[in-house]
Design a protein around this motif. Sequence first.
Motif, PDB file in Angstrom:
ATOM      1  N   UNK A 117       0.622  -1.221   0.086  1.00  0.00           N
ATOM      2  CA  UNK A 117       0.030  -0.146  -0.089  1.00  0.00           C
ATOM      3  C   UNK A 117       0.907   1.248  -0.049  1.00  0.00           C
ATOM      4  N   UNK A 118       1.764   1.491  -1.081  1.00  0.00           N
ATOM      5  CA  UNK A 118       2.718   2.426  -1.158  1.00  0.00           C
ATOM      6  C   UNK A 118       2.068   3.813  -1.063  1.00  0.00           C
ATOM      7  N   UNK A 119       2.279   4.572  -0.019  1.00  0.00           N
ATOM      8  CA  UNK A 119       1.849   5.709   0.451  1.00  0.00           C
ATOM      9  C   UNK A 119       2.765   6.807   0.689  1.00  0.00           C
ATOM     10  N   UNK A 120       3.349   7.576  -0.015  1.00  0.00           N
ATOM     11  CA  UNK A 120       4.319   8.602   0.489  1.00  0.00           C
ATOM     12  C   UNK A 120       3.556   9.753   1.090  1.00  0.00           C
TER      13      UNK A 120
ATOM     14  N   UNK B  81      10.597  -2.731   8.195  1.00  0.00           N
ATOM     15  CA  UNK B  81      10.093  -3.475   7.065  1.00  0.00           C
ATOM     16  C   UNK B  81       8.872  -3.180   6.821  1.00  0.00           C
ATOM     17  N   UNK B  82       7.884  -2.658   7.697  1.00  0.00           N
ATOM     18  CA  UNK B  82       6.330  -2.537   7.337  1.00  0.00           C
ATOM     19  C   UNK B  82       6.153  -0.857   6.920  1.00  0.00           C
ATOM     20  N   UNK B  83       7.219  -0.381   6.665  1.00  0.00           N
ATOM     21  CA  UNK B  83       7.123   1.306   6.153  1.00  0.00           C
ATOM     22  C   UNK B  83       6.343   1.384   5.035  1.00  0.00           C
ATOM     23  N   UNK B  84       5.828   2.664   4.715  1.00  0.00           N
ATOM     24  CA  UNK B  84       5.176   2.878   3.375  1.00  0.00           C
ATOM     25  C   UNK B  84       6.265   2.956   2.488  1.00  0.00           C
ATOM     26  N   UNK B  85       7.374   3.122   2.708  1.00  0.00           N
ATOM     27  CA  UNK B  85       8.335   3.292   1.721  1.00  0.00           C
ATOM     28  C   UNK B  85       8.692   1.783   1.069  1.00  0.00           C
ATOM     29  N   UNK B  86       8.031   0.957   2.008  1.00  0.00           N
ATOM     30  CA  UNK B  86       8.532  -0.488   1.536  1.00  0.00           C
ATOM     31  C   UNK B  86       7.297  -1.312   1.340  1.00  0.00           C
ATOM     32  N   UNK B  87       6.079  -0.545   1.045  1.00  0.00           N
ATOM     33  CA  UNK B  87       4.798  -0.995   0.974  1.00  0.00           C
ATOM     34  C   UNK B  87       3.985  -1.622   1.869  1.00  0.00           C
ATOM     35  N   UNK B  88       4.408  -1.143   3.164  1.00  0.00           N
ATOM     36  CA  UNK B  88       3.607  -1.440   4.277  1.00  0.00           C
ATOM     37  C   UNK B  88       2.803  -0.219   4.554  1.00  0.00           C
TER      38      UNK B  88
ATOM     39  N   UNK C 109      17.248   5.065  15.673  1.00  0.00           N
ATOM     40  CA  UNK C 109      16.094   4.704  15.002  1.00  0.00           C
ATOM     41  C   UNK C 109      16.355   4.549  13.563  1.00  0.00           C
ATOM     42  N   UNK C 110      17.110   5.799  12.946  1.00  0.00           N
ATOM     43  CA  UNK C 110      17.463   5.966  11.656  1.00  0.00           C
ATOM     44  C   UNK C 110      18.441   4.714  11.163  1.00  0.00           C
ATOM     45  N   UNK C 111      19.300   4.261  12.321  1.00  0.00           N
ATOM     46  CA  UNK C 111      20.285   3.317  12.033  1.00  0.00           C
ATOM     47  C   UNK C 111      19.411   2.081  11.700  1.00  0.00           C
ATOM     48  N   UNK C 112      18.338   1.924  12.106  1.00  0.00           N
ATOM     49  CA  UNK C 112      17.666   0.631  12.054  1.00  0.00           C
ATOM     50  C   UNK C 112      16.818   0.778  10.974  1.00  0.00           C
ATOM     51  N   UNK C 113      16.725   1.660  10.270  1.00  0.00           N
ATOM     52  CA  UNK C 113      16.514   1.480   8.730  1.00  0.00           C
ATOM     53  C   UNK C 113      14.960   2.226   8.688  1.00  0.00           C
ATOM     54  N   UNK C 114      14.645   3.205   9.653  1.00  0.00           N
ATOM     55  CA  UNK C 114      13.562   3.933   9.569  1.00  0.00           C
ATOM     56  C   UNK C 114      13.782   5.220   8.667  1.00  0.00           C
ATOM     57  N   UNK C 115      12.980   5.352   7.603  1.00  0.00           N
ATOM     58  CA  UNK C 115      12.948   6.393   6.570  1.00  0.00           C
ATOM     59  C   UNK C 115      11.612   7.402   6.608  1.00  0.00           C
TER      60      UNK C 115
END
Length: 915
Positions: A1-4, A142-149, A179-185
Amino acid sequence: MMTALSLSAGRLGLDGTPSILLCSSVFPFRIPSDQWAHRLRRVRESGYRMVDLYVHWGFHEEVEGSIDLTSPERDLRRFLDLAAAEGLLVMARPGPYICSETDGGGLPWWLHGRGIAVRTMDPDYLEAVGRWYDAVMPVLAAAQTTRGGPVALVQIENELDFFDCPDPAAYQAWLAERTRGAGIEVPIIACAGQGDLHGASGDVEGVVPTVNLYPSDESTSFDAEARHYAEELSSRDLPLLVTETNRMHRTLRREILAGARLVAPYLQTSGFNHLLLPSAGNWGDPGNLMTHDYDFGGYIGPDGRRRPEYDEAVRLTRTLEAWGERLAAAAPVPLEQAGVQGIDAGGALALPGGGHVIGPAEVHGRDAEVRILPAAGTGHEAHALSARVPAGTCPFWALDVPLAPWGAQGTIRMATAELVAVHRGADGALALRFEGPADARVLLETPEGTLDLAGHGEAESGTVRVALAPVPEGVADPEPARRTPALEVAALPEPTAAAGTAVAGEAFRAVPSTEELGLRDGRLRADLRLPAGTRELLLRGAADVIRLIAGGEDRGVHVPHGAPVSLLPASGALDTSGAPDAADASGAADASDEVSGEVSIIAETWGRANFDDARRPALALGAGRGIGTAHAVVDAQDVTDTWRVRRLPDRRAGGADQAQEPLRPLGGWSSPRLGEDAVYVRELPLPAQGHALLRLHGLSRPVHVSIDGGPERRLAPGDPVLELGAAEDAGTTEDAGTTEDAGTPAGIGRGSGTSGGAAGAVEVAIRAPHVPDGFVRRAELLTALAPGVRGVRLLPREELTALIGAERERTSAAFPLTVPAGGALQVRLRSDRAPGAGVQLDLEGTDVQVTVVAGGRAVSRHVLGAPAVAGGDAGRSWIPASYLPSADPVVDLLVEPLDAGGGIFGGASWSDALS
């Protein structure tokens, strides 16, 4: 559900489109996992497009070093997948601290009682937080909108501006970097609980400050307050994101009118504390206990039932959808600037391209008449049009709104009904649908003429069609009828005396905290032997629910939250002011009157503090639980008089250098300079054996105390006892060397000991503001010895649950039931629930505690009568359907007295829960 999701001055964009998001809190740790999908579906059907998700650190790391994010009730990824399946965005809030009126504010139980400075740069604290972030952040990433979550925002910390963090910038920078180091975009946010944007976010680069707003729903100044934050954040090139607020949609409308682009009413979806403890304390009264029923009246009840406010959500979201990006890109202005007069609450939005959405808010409970001034050229400029605002509403009306952005010519000059749909008909005509009361009006101008629709109906002018319809009936679920169940009763002894595990005898010089003994939830019983000559037993640091038994006699229950509890020979357990009534009325107790030589103290953990409240020691974040420190008082001296006044509260300069220091009673200096500090000094002797304590009876305001010129310590009315030390360690006691900034109260879980040696003395200086009636009634110097520890017994919650549900001989009974002092009742109720339904159990009683067990599970605890409770309904227990076995579903209750004289269990009634 890609939503920027993008943020800019006054704008929240979804895939580049200006948008307004309504967000409902849904907390999986308060809802059985088999019902997560149902609650998320209900949120989506209300029109809300986002959920607020606290991720409870303490719930996921109950065992230190073992983080569980995958078991059925803790499966974070599954919850996120369910949200995505409903098309809902997620505002994830993994703490480390979340507040949420939960045990320790979400900090794990094992982090308490260690003296760690939580929510700071303390290395031990950051080590634990780092382990938590390293586990939870990759799941969110892994569940961010930037990754389709669905995860569109991630919040670090929570309302840090309520907490006395010495360096919020360094602390929030550390959390943000991790937080950023763990991949939060996606955007990282930090919420301000009382408007201090720097105190909440540290103004750290890349951390978006948000605001939590909890006004009175009847406030008339709130609109200006909300616009203030919208303007401040816009100056930082950000929109106003209201990450927590009240549940009433009238208030949410006012926030949108003030420029909010995200509005997240807190606990719009209610829950229950089945699987974790509530907090102890919070919300004004430091003596309260938070209820297991976690329900602030949101639009979905704990069992999933839709309430009338749910219908208000549907109406608001339909209006927001109809206006679309025109409303989401509008600028907030006061009502008067938009041409509305005669009402003192509400706001307006200046639409791009012209016109306003006006929102007059009626907050006084009666219909209001307002005057509306349309723009010139309408034929109405000579006089205002009038309209009625129904009591308790904040409608969104249109004023001078061009139709051009919808591809038609003309203007909605005024509409006192809500726009709920805009579409093109098959013939290309613009169709506008409004909903409102029978006296609503739509005044529309088109090149073909004026359309004036008063009341329900339809009309058209040229290529524009207008429908004005009544507000449709809602979908709220009715409340089911209550029924009285059949009951059977068995008498029980005091549970902690009959069960539990003995962990020590004489090995303890003092009783450790429950955390030190590895007890997350349950009861601790300490059996003490008092030395000869004991005239009072004084507990300091005891928490939470404390029962005293002296000489085999039940002396009742207290909830001191660490404040002193006093036990005298004849008057029993007294209040938690540290000043026993009998001694306070007549001076020290008679030396021949002694407390019984054997005393038992039972401490039950209700929950750890979720909020730093300096009025009670155990309400400090990080404070441990248990019986605290026990002092056997063997002597008491009145030391109210002959204090030297070292600094006078008057206009003379250099008061500290005065050659002569007057002698006065403590707090007894008279001066017209109210509020000016005075310093009172006196040398107090230390005993040859034991410890000395200073107790200030009737302390009415915080004062600052130093010993032998050492650091000052704050002494509060709720904790008016200070340990001065023993002869051998004068000036070096825990209390004397503790500053007021310490996170863990001195003395909790520590013994006072017994020391010999030559008697000494300390100089005590008390700094306090001058008040005409003084700040203290009497000062007392106590000599205390440490009681002997005869034994310690632990009863974990799991063992207590098994004891409550055990099979035993019972007899039929009827309400009300008398619960004797020193004993308990097992009450068994048989459910006649509807197939597949859960049970809502409503309990009544006076001075009793009720523990509910169903299907072998601990469900809830309740105190009925005193002490004070907050957060939900003190007598309500929700038993989910999955907790009740299909064959012979029963509910067992343990009913215990809270008062030394016993209690009354007044009744219980059933109703079918939705789930």
